[in-house]
Structure formats: C-alpha cells, structure tokens
Design a protein around this motif. Structure first.
Motif, mmCIF file in Angstrom:
data_model
loop_
_atom_site.group_PDB
_atom_site.id
_atom_site.type_symbol
_atom_site.label_atom_id
_atom_site.label_comp_id
_atom_site.label_asym_id
_atom_site.label_seq_id
_atom_site.Cartn_x
_atom_site.Cartn_y
_atom_site.Cartn_z
ATOM 1 N N ALA A 37 0.836 -1.202 0.000
ATOM 2 C CA ALA A 37 0.000 0.000 0.000
ATOM 3 C C ALA A 37 0.869 1.248 0.000
ATOM 4 O O ALA A 37 0.589 2.221 -0.720
ATOM 5 C CB ALA A 37 -0.930 -0.007 1.209
ATOM 6 N N LEU A 38 1.947 1.226 0.796
ATOM 7 C CA LEU A 38 2.877 2.355 0.830
ATOM 8 C C LEU A 38 3.552 2.540 -0.532
ATOM 9 O O LEU A 38 3.649 3.677 -1.043
ATOM 10 C CB LEU A 38 3.931 2.132 1.917
ATOM 11 N N MET A 39 4.001 1.449 -1.127
ATOM 12 C CA MET A 39 4.650 1.541 -2.430
ATOM 13 C C MET A 39 3.669 2.040 -3.503
ATOM 14 O O MET A 39 4.048 2.786 -4.413
ATOM 15 C CB MET A 39 5.210 0.180 -2.842
ATOM 16 N N SER A 40 2.415 1.647 -3.383
ATOM 17 C CA SER A 40 1.405 2.103 -4.345
ATOM 18 C C SER A 40 1.211 3.606 -4.259
ATOM 19 O O SER A 40 1.073 4.288 -5.290
ATOM 20 C CB SER A 40 0.071 1.386 -4.086
ATOM 21 N N ILE A 41 1.199 4.128 -3.052
ATOM 22 C CA ILE A 41 1.063 5.576 -2.875
ATOM 23 C C ILE A 41 2.240 6.310 -3.519
ATOM 24 O O ILE A 41 2.071 7.316 -4.208
ATOM 25 C CB ILE A 41 0.959 5.927 -1.374
#
Length: 533
Positions: A512-516
């Motif tokens: 989720a962090l990498m997607s942001i």
C-alpha cells in the motif's frame, strides 16, 4: 500482431471465464489461474502499443471483472439481492479503476514499472478493501489455493497476499513470454531467460510448499471436541420455531457423541436465535437449559453462537439504538458464548461484520443511514462489535472463536493467536446461500487460516460444512451439507507463533505504501507533461 475489435471482446470474456473456472468450486481448475489474466493483459498491451484512447480499456476490463465477480459469487443474491448487487457492482468498479491506474503508470513510467505497479496496486487493494466497512476479502487472489493447501504452505510467512503476488507474477511473465515468442517471433537468449525465470517462479514456491507439507510435524497436545451440525433451516425454521425445541434437537445430537474425554461441545452461529441481555444471562431460560444439560454431561466447556444485547444509559456507539418507551440505549451483537468449566458464561462479539446485513457502511459519518436502514424493512441496522479481537481462556488453553465472515480474514485470527490462542473454532450459518458454491468456498477458506497460523480449526456450521482441519490445512473430518450431523474428534494445540501470526498483513501495508509512492510519481509526471506541453 493486431487484434480486431471482436477479438478484443473475445479476449476480455476469455479472461473473465478463466478467472471463474479456476476459482474454488466455481470450476476448481486451479492451474488456469496462472494464465487467466493473460488475455486481458494482451488487450492492455495492444491499446498501449497502438496508443489507443485509454477508455477502450475501461470497457474490456469491465467485461472481464464483472464476469469474474458474477461467476464466482452469484450465490450471494440468494441471501440478499441488494447486498449482492452492491458487491458485484462496487467490486467490479474498484477492479476496473485499479487496472486503469496500472495502465496509466505503464504509459508514463515504462513497461517494467508498469507491470510492477499492477502487483503493488492489487495487493494494496486487497489489503485496503479489508480495512473499511465495505470489506469483501472473498475474492483475494490468494484464496484460489484454498483447495490446494499443499501448494501454499508458505502462507505461514506471507498470508494470502503471497498467493496474490504468485498469481500476478506468473501471469505477467506468461504475457512477456507470449509477446516474445508469438508476437515478436523472438526465439533468442532473452526469450529463453524469460522462460527460465517463469519456470523458477512457479517451481520454487511449489517445491518449497511440498517440502514443508510433507516434513511438517505437529506437537501432540490434544483437545477433544464434539461438533454439532443441527441443520435448522434458516428461512423456515430457525426464527419461526421455539428456541427450546431447537436446543433440544442440538443437545440430542451432542449427547450421542459426548464421553468422559470430551473437552468442548461446539454449536453453530446464532444457535440461540432470540436476543437476550448479557447482564440478565442468569435468568435466561435457554441458557439455564444448556447449563443444566452440560452438568448432566459432566462437560467442561460449551461454545455456542447467540444473539445478545447490552443496555447503556448513554449512546455507546453508532450501533446503539434508543430504547422504545424508556430511557437509555440498546446494542445487539452476533456473539460467541462460552459456558466454561465453572458453568460461568463469557461473551465475545463478532468483530468483522457483513456489509449491508450486519453493518450499514459509513453510518458513523452519516448517522441518518442507520435511521433509513431501520425503516427499510431489509435490515435492522448495524450490530455492535468488539473493539479488538478477543480469545476465550479455558481450563484447556486459549481458544480463538471466529463467527462466519470473520473466518475469511487471516489478520483477525493472527491477532487472536498473538493473544495466545492455541486452536480456532469457527461457528457459522451458511444455509442462507442454499446448495451453491458459497458454503463450499467459505469452508475451504478455513484451510488457509490453519496454514497461516498453524492452528487446528474446528468448524460448526448450522447446515454444513462442519469439520476439523489440521495445521497443514488438511480436512481430516467433515459433514455432508444440509443433513443433521455430529463429529467427534481430536485437535492438537499449538503455542508457536508463525511469522505471519507475528507480523500480520505486513505485505499489504508495504505494498500500500509503495502504491502511494508510485501514484505520487505518476501524478508528478503527468503534471510535468502538461506544463511541458
């Protein structure tokens, strides 16, 4: 190679069909999941390479994902038409948006980052989709392997998100191999390298899992259970006949299997269908009947599903409802009730509620939704919940109770295991769906919970499937559907924490962090290109 319009439509339909027939009990042709995304990815590749308008992809991805949603979970409409339409429609829209985001990143940041973003976005979607009040983790790609536990023993490290990564990685590699060999007619060294990488990505996890499966040894620490499947029709009997008659039916089946070694009797969700105040439990006739029966059995513990309520002087949560004709508030719960070795009652409320049926999404922000729901006739409004997952402390260790929909969540059981749970009891009522793939899929998901935490799972379902699952995810005993039945069996307790139990959905959080980060980079590149123009 250029696809015609009709060929693109055929490919989008093909992807949806492959996703359906490879899903558990919608076809159960599990190996096909590793190629199920390739037709849709071929369409995306063509639209990107020919520089067609991105909206063309919206149509094709919608076709694929609506087929996927309808084909795998159509049976939800048997219990709630409104809820099923919401699930099919919203889930499809979310998937289409995600696929469009992947397409956008691929156009702006290149092929390698683009395909990587698809994996990041999809894992992040599955993780975030579980976190909010419209949660629907049923279609996590990692759930495809719930009927092939010997393939995914490494879920004890990754949870189901590891399966999602595996599925997407192999589909992407399959597409790249297909492009080089079939479209570009490249039979050189790079093509061979791709085939070698694809083979390794399939064979290594598969081989590791088989090794873990056949070498796994359980600690011998037995708990003896009797699981009751009373088979009370949820539509025509459960809420129309008396609670006493239902309990007499349930206890008669249990009596035939209980002996001096039995540690637990397990009965299904809402086996006590009439709501009672937890504060007044000592005066509840049906509970006293069970306590008396338990004394006659000389049984240490009974776990049973109940509908319960609590009184509050002030509003406790959004689930609190104003009392009719008097002061104060009442909250209703879907509850696991333990009658322990001292014949005292304990309650743990369901934490993960079914959207629409047990919780009105976003009514905390928009309270008027609760009022509308109460007057709609289709639902009774939101139930109360536990603030965090809880466990039962008994004379034979700590128990993790899961009610129905909760058993679809690996993270919830992981939290209970961190609190010391050594075995898991799932109580459910799957009769709402009829004789469809729904109850079979639901039962199979418990096999993944067993692998993730290395905990035995005992499952009591009102109409089936009830059974016992060992720490490798094997079903060691089960009942037929829609038949009264009782199972007598032994579970082995385990106090060791798996990596997944310790760290929960760490992959979901990281992705989720990498997607942001990827979306921020994409937004920056898009803005930069607009100014440059």
């Amino acid at each position: 190679m250029k696809f015609s319009k009709i060929q693109r439509y055929i490919l989008s339909v093909l992807s949806g069909i492959l996703m359906v027939v490879s899903f558990p009990f919608s076809g159960s042709l599990t190996p096909l999941v590793f190629i199920s995304w390739i037709p849709l990815l071929l369409i995306e590749n063509e639209i990107a390479s020919k520089n067609y308008r991105s909206r063309k992809l919206l149509v094709h991805s919608f076709i694929t994902f609506i087929i996927y949603n309808l084909g795998t979970t159509w049976w939800v409409s048997n219990s709630t038409l409104e809820g099923s339409l919401m699930a099919f429609g919203l889930n499809t829209i979310f998937m289409v948006i995600l696929f469009q985001l992947f397409h956008s990143v691929k156009k702006l940041q290149g092929v390698s980052v683009g395909y990587l973003s698809l994996v990041f976005f999809w894992v992040a979607f599955e993780y975030l989709h579980y976190q909010w009040e419209l949660s629907w983790p049923w279609l996590h790609l990692g759930n495809y392997f719930s009927i092939r536990p010997e393939w995914v023993q490494w879920y004890e490290f990754t949870g189901v998100y590891g399966g999602t990564i595996w599925v997407l990685a192999l589909n992407i590699l399959g597409l790249l191999i297909l492009k080089r060999r079939w479209i570009n007619k490249d039979f050189g060294r790079k093509s061979d390298q791709l085939i070698a990488i694809g083979s390794a990505v399939f064979i290594l996890p598969f081989t590791l899992s088989l090794w873990m499966y056949f070498s796994y040894e359980e600690t011998i620490n037995p708990v003896n259970v009797v699981i009751v499947q009373p088979n009370i029709d949820p539509y025509n009997e459960k809420f129309d006949s008396s609670t006493r008659s239902q309990l007499e039916k349930l206890t008669s089946y249990a009596s035939a299997a209980i002996d001096s070694t039995t540690d637990f009797v397990i009965a299904p969700e809402t086996a006590l269908p009439e709501a009672f105040y937890e504060e007044d439990v000592q005066s509840v006739g049906s509970v006293n009947f069970l306590i008396q029966q338990k004394k006659e059995w000389q049984l240490p513990n009974l776990i049973i599903g109940a509908s319960t309520a609590k009184y509050f002087e002030k509003k406790n949560s959004r689930a609190s409802r104003k009392m009719d004709g008097g002061p104060g508030y009442i909250e209703y719960y879907n509850t696991s009730m333990l009658i322990n070795s001292a014949n005292k009652t304990e309650f743990i409320h369901k934490s993960l509620l079914v959207p629409g049926a047990e919780i009105i999404p976003f009514s905390e922000t928009f309270p008027f939704l609760e009022t509308l729901a109460l007057n709609s006739g289709g639902t009774s409004g939101s139930l109360g919940i536990e603030k965090e997952p809880q466990v039962f402390q008994t004379n034979v260790g700590k128990i993790a109770p899961l009610i129905c929909y909760e058993s679809v969540s690996g993270n919830l059981l992981a939290q209970q295991v961190k609190k010391g749970a050594e075995i898991c009891f799932v109580i459910t009522n799957d009769g709402w769906w009829g004789n469809t793939p729904g109850y079979k899929q639901h039962a199979s998901f418990s096999r993944l919970r067993a692998i993730e935490t290395r905990r035995y799972v005992a499952r009591s379902a009102n109409t089936g499937i009830s059974g016992i699952i060992n720490q490798r995810g094997d079903v060691i005993s089960s009942t037929p559907y829609w038949e009264p039945a009782v199972i007598k069996g032994t579970l082995q307790r385990n106090s060791t924490l798996t990596f997944y139990a310790k760290h929960g959905d760490y992959l979901g959080r990281a992705f989720a962090l990498m997607s942001i980060i990827l979306l921020l980079i994409n937004a920056y590149k898009r803005i930069k290109s607009l100014f440059a123009a």
